[in-house]
Design an enzyme around this catalytic site. Structure first.
Site, mmCIF file in Angstrom:
data_model
loop_
_atom_site.group_PDB
_atom_site.id
_atom_site.type_symbol
_atom_site.label_atom_id
_atom_site.label_comp_id
_atom_site.label_asym_id
_atom_site.label_seq_id
_atom_site.Cartn_x
_atom_site.Cartn_y
_atom_site.Cartn_z
ATOM 1 N N ASP A 190 0.851 -1.198 0.000
ATOM 2 C CA ASP A 190 0.000 0.000 0.000
ATOM 3 C C ASP A 190 0.889 1.252 0.000
ATOM 4 O O ASP A 190 2.104 1.162 -0.055
ATOM 5 C CB ASP A 190 -0.925 -0.001 1.226
ATOM 6 C CG ASP A 190 -0.150 0.144 2.526
ATOM 7 O OD1 ASP A 190 0.893 -0.532 2.668
ATOM 8 O OD2 ASP A 190 -0.549 0.937 3.394
ATOM 9 N N ASP A 556 1.248 -17.497 -5.059
ATOM 10 C CA ASP A 556 1.866 -16.408 -5.823
ATOM 11 C C ASP A 556 0.760 -15.677 -6.581
ATOM 12 O O ASP A 556 0.662 -15.762 -7.797
ATOM 13 C CB ASP A 556 2.937 -16.942 -6.775
ATOM 14 C CG ASP A 556 3.640 -15.804 -7.512
ATOM 15 O OD1 ASP A 556 3.471 -14.634 -7.100
ATOM 16 O OD2 ASP A 556 4.341 -16.084 -8.502
#
Ligand SMILES: [Zn+2]
Length: 583
Positions: A190, A556
């Site tokens: 983020d 993944d």
């Protein structure tokens, strides 16, 4: 991917497609079939192994013998017998060890395991990790906030424009209006900036300089400040440190974080137009103790470290560290909780005693002043037992950093404390070596350690071992630290390098907004994934079959923030252990 003309009777991947072989077969000029690609059943450190160190690969398909071949001419340079199979409970894998420690000649190699296939390539040499260190350290530059970033020409297209160039006070901060808080690193996947996580990250990088400065000082990171006379690791750390100093209010306290009220979507940083707000506790004194104590600790280290390069900046850090310390004396336990309407990371911590211990120890190490020493001597006994259990430090638990810096200091402190810290740290390190040797994958992670950021836990075990080696030198500590690095770089159940764009088979889909939002096929380089998380704290992990062993609970996928997010704190620990491997 290297194509190797290993002659085979047939292409196994075609004949036996259920084998986990990533075989692409092609036919050579003479019409023979060649197996070109690598088997994930053979797990190696895809970067490599130091000439003098142990060299171990893991094979998870039944076989008897292996050969190490040179990439340039496929010549066999080493032949060995695989160890007996042992079941690894954490992965469910049946593991056989290929030990080629005796091979010391520098070069690029691969393993050829009869009946299984070949491994990814790897290097052996006295200095195999310097490029990896460079890429890992440069990843911090990619995380810079408030400025345009360009990783080219080495990584063309990895750019972002200046972002989050305006800051403002959130109503919870006790102030109003605009605030110049440009700078710092985006924390993780983020775009938030958080003091607590910045603290341990920046502290770890400054320690890297203090401990391994001779190894890293000449490594140029190709950042805007390169060539200014200050080593680049310190140039990069300063980018974040300056933002941390801006988060300190006039009264000495530091606000917890600067983020938007909620997370933005998967957009580039310059396209995130949510207001970047300085967020406080919502009531006086608005700042929080853990954030302020972490600032005191880091600024105290900075006061020592920057002294030879920029004495004015060093002095400013010391002044700020003292001011922050005084604030924590006045407010020893102001805990932070997200105020109403704020849903970004909290980095909540109910006990800031360990942060204060770290601050006192760093201030003592920097100044030698009695008051800091007295505080440490009075309080360290409350935390020393944390050194006994091999439970590595993290952003929430920084007591080990406080205890270690006290013992690493050359100041004349309390001998009894130094002796005790040294003894306990060495004993814990011996226990880590012991349990790592028993682990079939030679990783220090215990079954309980497959939590959010387990790769960071592996890196932290390594850091703990390396610090123990400074306090009570023992080659097995260094060797075991490197085992954890090998795990991160490919010697794991997935045969995956958990550093983006590093090694022949790296993970590719980090939870990292620039990697998800840009036009590049590959993710931003050099970023360490969080790793397997048995607690399945996101919806993607919940989809995995029930009953999977803990080390297998990883995806993944960009959506798996609980197993595949990147973060500056474990990135810094990775840098620390890569620096230790440099000549
Ligand atoms: Zn930004």
């Amino acid at each position: 991917m290297t194509r190797s003309p290993i002659r085979r009777g047939a292409c196994l991947g075609v004949l036996f497609p259920w084998l986990i072989l990533r075989s692409v077969c092609f036919v050579g000029a003479m019409g023979e079939a060649y197996a070109a690609d690598e088997s994930v059943e053979i797990k190696v450190d895809q970067v490599g192994y130091l000439s003098r160190g142990a060299k171990v690969a893991v094979v998870t398909a039944a076989a008897e013998r292996f050969e190490v071949r040179r990439v340039s001419d496929n010549a066999t340079v080493f032949k060995g017998t695989l160890g007996a199979a042992s079941l690894d409970a954490d992965t469910g894998d049946s593991v056989q060890i290929a030990d080629f420690t005796a091979l010391k000649e520098a070069g690029t190699y691969y393993l050829d395991v009869a009946g299984v296939g070949r491994s990814w390539t790897f290097a052996i040499g006295p200095n195999v990790f310097s490029r990896t260190y460079y890429v890992a350290m440069r990843a911090f530059y990619g995380q810079r906030c408030g400025t345009a970033v360009d990783l080219g020409p080495e990584f063309p297209g990895y750019t972002h424009a200046a972002c989050h160039s305006k800051g403002e006070f959130h109503s919870s901060s006790g102030k109003r209006g605009e605030r110049d808080n440009v700078g710092g690193w985006h924390d993780a996947g983020d775009y938030g900036r958080y003091m607590v996580n910045s603290g341990i990250t920046t502290g770890t990088l400054l320690w890297t300089w203090e401990i391994y400065g001779a190894k890293v000082k000449s490594i140029k990171l190709n950042i805007p400040e390169s060539g200014n006379g200050t080593p680049d690791i310190l140039n990069e750390a300063r980018w974040n440190l300056q933002w941390m100093l801006k988060m300190q209010d006039e009264d000495g306290g530091a606000w917890q974080k600067q983020t938007s009220e909620h997370f933005p979507g998967f957009v580039m940083p310059e396209d995130d137009h949510l207001a970047s707000e300085v967020i406080g506790t919502g009531q006086a004194p608005y700042k929080s103790t853990c954030a302020t104590a972490d600032l005191a600790a880091v600024a105290a280290i900075a006061a020592r470290v920057y002294q030879p390069f920029d004495a004015k900046f060093a002095a400013r850090n010391l002044e700020r560290a003292r001011k922050a310390w005084l604030w924590t004396e006045k407010y020893p336990d102001v805990v932070f909780k997200n105020p109403p309407g704020v849903s970004t990371g909290e980095y909540g911590d109910n006990d800031c005693g360990d942060e204060r211990l770290w601050a006192a120890a760093e201030l003592w190490r920097t100044t030698g002043e009695a008051a800091y020493n007295e505080y440490f001597v009075e309080h360290y006994a409350d935390f020393r037992s944390i050194l006994d259990a091999p439970a590595p430090e993290g952003w929430k638990e920084v007591a080990p950093l406080g205890l270690w810096t006290y013992a690493l200091s050359t100041r004349k402190g309390a001998d009894v404390a130094v002796t005790e810290i040294r003894k306990r740290t060495a004993a814990a390190a011996r226990a880590i070596v012991e349990h790592t040797r028993k682990n079939p994958y030679h990783v220090s992670l215990l079954t309980k350690d497959y939590v959010w950021g387990s790769n960071g836990v592996a890196a932290n075990y390594a850091m703990e071992l390396l610090v123990a080696n400074l306090l009570a030198p023992d080659p097995s500590f260094v060797e075991t630290a490197q085992d954890n690095l090998h795990y991160l770089l490919g010697r794991n159940t997935f045969s995956l390098s958990w550093m983006t764009q590093v090694g022949a088979n790296p993970y590719r889909h980090p939870h990292h907004r620039p990697s998800g939002a840009d036009k590049n096929a590959e993710p931003w380089p050099g970023l360490l994934s969080g790793g397997p998380n048995a607690r399945r704290q996101d919806d993607a992990l919940k989809r995995l079959p029930e009953g999977l062993p803990p080390a297998k609970i990883y995806l993944d996928e960009q959506a798996s923030y609980a197993s595949n997010e990147i973060a500056i704190n474990w990135q810094a620990t990775l840098v620390f252990l890569l620096a230790a491997t440099l000549p």
